[in-house]
Structure formats: C-alpha cells, structure tokens
Design an enzyme around this catalytic site. Sequence first.
Site, PDB file in Angstrom:
ATOM      1  N   SER A 148      10.653  -6.754 -14.177  1.00  0.00           N
ATOM      2  CA  SER A 148      10.907  -7.193 -15.562  1.00  0.00           C
ATOM      3  C   SER A 148      10.024  -8.388 -15.876  1.00  0.00           C
ATOM      4  O   SER A 148       9.692  -9.172 -14.980  1.00  0.00           O
ATOM      5  CB  SER A 148      12.373  -7.622 -15.713  1.00  0.00           C
ATOM      6  OG  SER A 148      12.578  -8.274 -16.944  1.00  0.00           O
ATOM      7  N   TYR A 161      19.721 -12.499 -12.391  1.00  0.00           N
ATOM      8  CA  TYR A 161      18.917 -11.337 -12.780  1.00  0.00           C
ATOM      9  C   TYR A 161      17.423 -11.647 -12.687  1.00  0.00           C
ATOM     10  O   TYR A 161      16.651 -10.865 -12.116  1.00  0.00           O
ATOM     11  CB  TYR A 161      19.284 -10.889 -14.197  1.00  0.00           C
ATOM     12  CG  TYR A 161      18.462  -9.701 -14.646  1.00  0.00           C
ATOM     13  CD1 TYR A 161      18.660  -8.446 -14.068  1.00  0.00           C
ATOM     14  CD2 TYR A 161      17.475  -9.837 -15.628  1.00  0.00           C
ATOM     15  CE1 TYR A 161      17.891  -7.353 -14.460  1.00  0.00           C
ATOM     16  CE2 TYR A 161      16.714  -8.748 -16.019  1.00  0.00           C
ATOM     17  CZ  TYR A 161      16.916  -7.507 -15.436  1.00  0.00           C
ATOM     18  OH  TYR A 161      16.152  -6.428 -15.807  1.00  0.00           O
TER      19      TYR A 161
HETATM   20  N1  LIG Z   1      16.405  -2.573 -20.828  1.00  0.00           N
HETATM   21  C1  LIG Z   1      15.610  -3.627 -20.661  1.00  0.00           C
HETATM   22  O1  LIG Z   1      15.390  -4.422 -21.586  1.00  0.00           O
HETATM   23  C2  LIG Z   1      14.939  -3.823 -19.328  1.00  0.00           C
HETATM   24  C3  LIG Z   1      13.825  -4.679 -19.275  1.00  0.00           C
HETATM   25  C4  LIG Z   1      13.204  -4.877 -18.060  1.00  0.00           C
HETATM   26  C5  LIG Z   1      13.667  -4.241 -16.917  1.00  0.00           C
HETATM   27  N2  LIG Z   1      14.752  -3.420 -16.997  1.00  0.00           N
HETATM   28  C6  LIG Z   1      15.211  -2.770 -15.755  1.00  0.00           C
HETATM   29  O2  LIG Z   1      15.091  -1.380 -15.914  1.00  0.00           O
HETATM   30  C7  LIG Z   1      15.990  -0.722 -15.029  1.00  0.00           C
HETATM   31  C8  LIG Z   1      16.730   0.360 -15.792  1.00  0.00           C
HETATM   32  O3  LIG Z   1      17.519  -0.247 -16.797  1.00  0.00           O
HETATM   33  P1  LIG Z   1      17.728   0.443 -18.208  1.00  0.00           P
HETATM   34  O4  LIG Z   1      17.102  -0.408 -19.228  1.00  0.00           O
HETATM   35  O5  LIG Z   1      17.370   1.850 -18.144  1.00  0.00           O
HETATM   36  O6  LIG Z   1      19.318   0.233 -18.355  1.00  0.00           O
HETATM   37  P2  LIG Z   1      20.514   1.279 -18.375  1.00  0.00           P
HETATM   38  O7  LIG Z   1      20.352   2.235 -19.492  1.00  0.00           O
HETATM   39  O8  LIG Z   1      21.742   0.442 -18.317  1.00  0.00           O
HETATM   40  O9  LIG Z   1      20.360   2.069 -16.991  1.00  0.00           O
HETATM   41  C9  LIG Z   1      20.687   1.476 -15.764  1.00  0.00           C
HETATM   42  C10 LIG Z   1      20.820   2.553 -14.719  1.00  0.00           C
HETATM   43  O10 LIG Z   1      21.142   1.930 -13.458  1.00  0.00           O
HETATM   44  C11 LIG Z   1      22.237   2.609 -12.895  1.00  0.00           C
HETATM   45  N3  LIG Z   1      23.048   1.730 -12.074  1.00  0.00           N
HETATM   46  C12 LIG Z   1      23.564   0.527 -12.403  1.00  0.00           C
HETATM   47  N4  LIG Z   1      24.336   0.068 -11.410  1.00  0.00           N
HETATM   48  C13 LIG Z   1      24.305   1.005 -10.423  1.00  0.00           C
HETATM   49  C14 LIG Z   1      24.925   1.117  -9.157  1.00  0.00           C
HETATM   50  N5  LIG Z   1      25.767   0.188  -8.678  1.00  0.00           N
HETATM   51  N6  LIG Z   1      24.668   2.217  -8.407  1.00  0.00           N
HETATM   52  C15 LIG Z   1      23.859   3.192  -8.880  1.00  0.00           C
HETATM   53  N7  LIG Z   1      23.249   3.141 -10.069  1.00  0.00           N
HETATM   54  C16 LIG Z   1      23.478   2.057 -10.846  1.00  0.00           C
HETATM   55  C17 LIG Z   1      23.048   3.120 -14.098  1.00  0.00           C
HETATM   56  O11 LIG Z   1      23.818   4.244 -13.702  1.00  0.00           O
HETATM   57  P3  LIG Z   1      25.402   4.291 -13.528  1.00  0.00           P
HETATM   58  O12 LIG Z   1      25.997   3.241 -14.423  1.00  0.00           O
HETATM   59  O13 LIG Z   1      25.744   5.694 -13.911  1.00  0.00           O
HETATM   60  O14 LIG Z   1      25.623   4.031 -12.080  1.00  0.00           O
HETATM   61  C18 LIG Z   1      21.934   3.533 -15.041  1.00  0.00           C
HETATM   62  O15 LIG Z   1      21.517   4.831 -14.738  1.00  0.00           O
HETATM   63  C19 LIG Z   1      16.896  -1.797 -14.458  1.00  0.00           C
HETATM   64  O16 LIG Z   1      16.451  -2.122 -13.153  1.00  0.00           O
HETATM   65  C20 LIG Z   1      16.673  -2.974 -15.388  1.00  0.00           C
HETATM   66  O17 LIG Z   1      16.869  -4.197 -14.732  1.00  0.00           O
HETATM   67  C21 LIG Z   1      15.396  -3.182 -18.176  1.00  0.00           C
END
Ligand SMILES: NC(=O)c1ccc[n+]([C@@H]2O[C@H](COP(=O)([O-])OP(=O)(O)OC[C@H]3O[C@@H](n4cnc5c(N)ncnc54)[C@H](OP(=O)(O)O)[C@@H]3O)[C@@H](O)[C@H]2O)c1
Length: 271
Positions: A148, A161
């Site tokens: 990120s 985070y």
């Molecule tokens: N959205 C942003 O602004 C942003 C920016 C930079 C980086 N990121 C990173 O991108 C990645 C994906 O995030 P996203 O934006 O796609 O958010 P999201 O829509 O909330 O997706 C997060 C995913 O992680 C899974 N997850 C969370 N906790 C888990 C656990 N204990 N075991 C297994 N799976 C788990 C969730 O699945 P379940 O809940 O079904 O387990 C979901 O599939 C993350 O690493 C996040 O830090 C996001």
Amino acid sequence: MLVLSMNPKQKYGPTALVTGASSGIGEAFARELAEAGFRVILVARRTDLLDKLAHDIESIPGAEALVISADLGKTEDVDRLLEAVESEEIGLFVSSAGFGSSGPFETLSVDSEVDMVRVNCEATVQLTHAIGSKMLHRKRGGVVLIASLLGWQGVPGTATYSATKGFVQCFAEALHTEWKPGGVDVISCAPGPVLSQFDSRANMTISNGVTPETVARQTLAALGKRTTVIPGALSKFLSFALLHCPRALRVAILKKVMDGLTNYGKPHTGR
Ligand SMILES: NC(=O)c1ccc[n+]([C@@H]2O[C@H](COP(=O)([O-])OP(=O)(O)OC[C@H]3O[C@@H](n4cnc5c(N)ncnc54)[C@H](OP(=O)(O)O)[C@@H]3O)[C@@H](O)[C@H]2O)c1
C-alpha cells in the site's frame, strides 16, 4: 481483459492461487486470471462469496475454480491450506487477503491489531515461502504481494496497518531481486485508495479511488517488468510527490490524509 506480452498461463504455469478472493482486489485478480486461462484456487473466509465467484468463473468456457475456506489469521488454517494445495502446480500466487483499522492505536482492539499482523504479514510469509520454493524448483512462477502507499512511511491513525504494509513492501522488494535469477517474478503492488470493502472494515470512508479491476490489470501487466507497481495515475503522482519529501513531512501529510479518511470520532453517517 489481461494484457501481457506473453500468455501468462504459458509463462507461469497452469494454476493461480489468490488469497482474499471473496471481494475487492483479490476477486478482481481471480476473474482476470480465470479469463486468462488459469485454473484458480480461491481463498478467504466467506465461503458463500467464494462459491458464487467460482460459479461465475466456471461459466467461462474451460475455466475451473477451487474454493478453499481459510482464516489466514490462524496458523492451523494456513497449514491446512498448504496441505490442500500440496499437489497443485501453482504458477501464480496473489496475496491479497488483508485488512486495516483506523483511530488512535490505544483505542483499537489489540487482538484485532495482532490478527492484522498475522493476516497481512505472517500468512504472507508462510504462503510465499511454501509456494515460492516450489516455483524456484520449477524455475518459473509469479508472486504478487499487495502492499500500500500507506506502507511507504508510518501513518498516524493507522499505525499497525501502515507498518504491516511497510513490511510487505520490503519483503517484496527483497524477494524480487533474490528470486529473479531463479525464474520467479515477484512484484509489490502498492495502491493508493481502492474502491472495495476495505474501508468499511477499517472504519474509514474511501469515496475516491481506483477500481479493483484497474489494480489487477495494471499489476499483471507490470509483473516480470517492475519491482513495484502503483496502480492509477493519481496514486502514481502522489507517491512521486511524497517520496521527494523528507520522511517526517510525509508522516505529517499522511496524518492529515488519515484524519480525512477515518470515521473515528466523527458522527455516524449511517453508511
Ligand atoms: N482498498 C484500499 O484502499 C487498499 C489500498 C491499498 C492496499 N490495499 C490492500 O489490498 C488488499 C485487498 O483489500 P481490498 O481493498 O480488496 O479489501 P476487501 O474488499 O475488504 O478484501 C479483503 C479480502 O481479504 C480477505 N481477508 C481478510 N481477513 C482475512 C482472514 N483473516 N483470512 C482470510 N482472508 C481474509 C477478505 O475475505 P474474507 O473476509 O471473506 O475472509 C477479502 O477477500 C489488502 O491487503 C489491503 O490491505 C487496499
């Protein structure tokens, strides 16, 4: 549609494993990779969403999806996942499972903060070690680690985070160089704001950002060419500007950014 100079399935192998496939960035990667012909292994906790995604994917002629439910904050689930994929030839690994939090550190649940370190860092290390070692043995593979922009420096208001994402960034940069001669491409994907379910779990509101599809496409196009990809023009510009600031100024700027994003201490909007 995925744009790569060479057919990625031919380059990396038949199967892709995507963690965090139940929503957002992981789901977008899973769809792109299935379109590109990979057999996809979908990992997350919410099996209902994974089953629905697998059903969608299997409507693509020839596509195949396998669902594995795992809580990556639990070592026994990570071990069980690795046992379940022991005989699979995983050519591409996307580590997208992760979550964040926001608010003053001492007000946040310590159990949840420690769980975040386990999911965002420990599980990433364990899975990358097991899956990547086999790729090195086969002399081909690709690893995508989702970091990120918040990981470029400490960010007040999301301290744990930002630290977990700094960890992922350093880990990916180092492995990129270690594994390149062994035929394994490693990339850090460091997005700015992305429109997904991330913000609601992190008690933030993100209203402007790139789509998960943009993140997946730009990352897959950069895999094998770059160490880090920053999807989206605005995020590229912001990171370029930030990286030219002294670190202490970056921390101060990101504090302001987080003050705007977090819902902590703000009246409930009913969103
Ligand atoms: N959205 C942003 O602004 C942003 C920016 C930079 C980086 N990121 C990173 O991108 C990645 C994906 O995030 P996203 O934006 O796609 O958010 P999201 O829509 O909330 O997706 C997060 C995913 O992680 C899974 N997850 C969370 N906790 C888990 C656990 N204990 N075991 C297994 N799976 C788990 C969730 O699945 P379940 O809940 O079904 O387990 C979901 O599939 C993350 O690493 C996040 O830090 C996001």
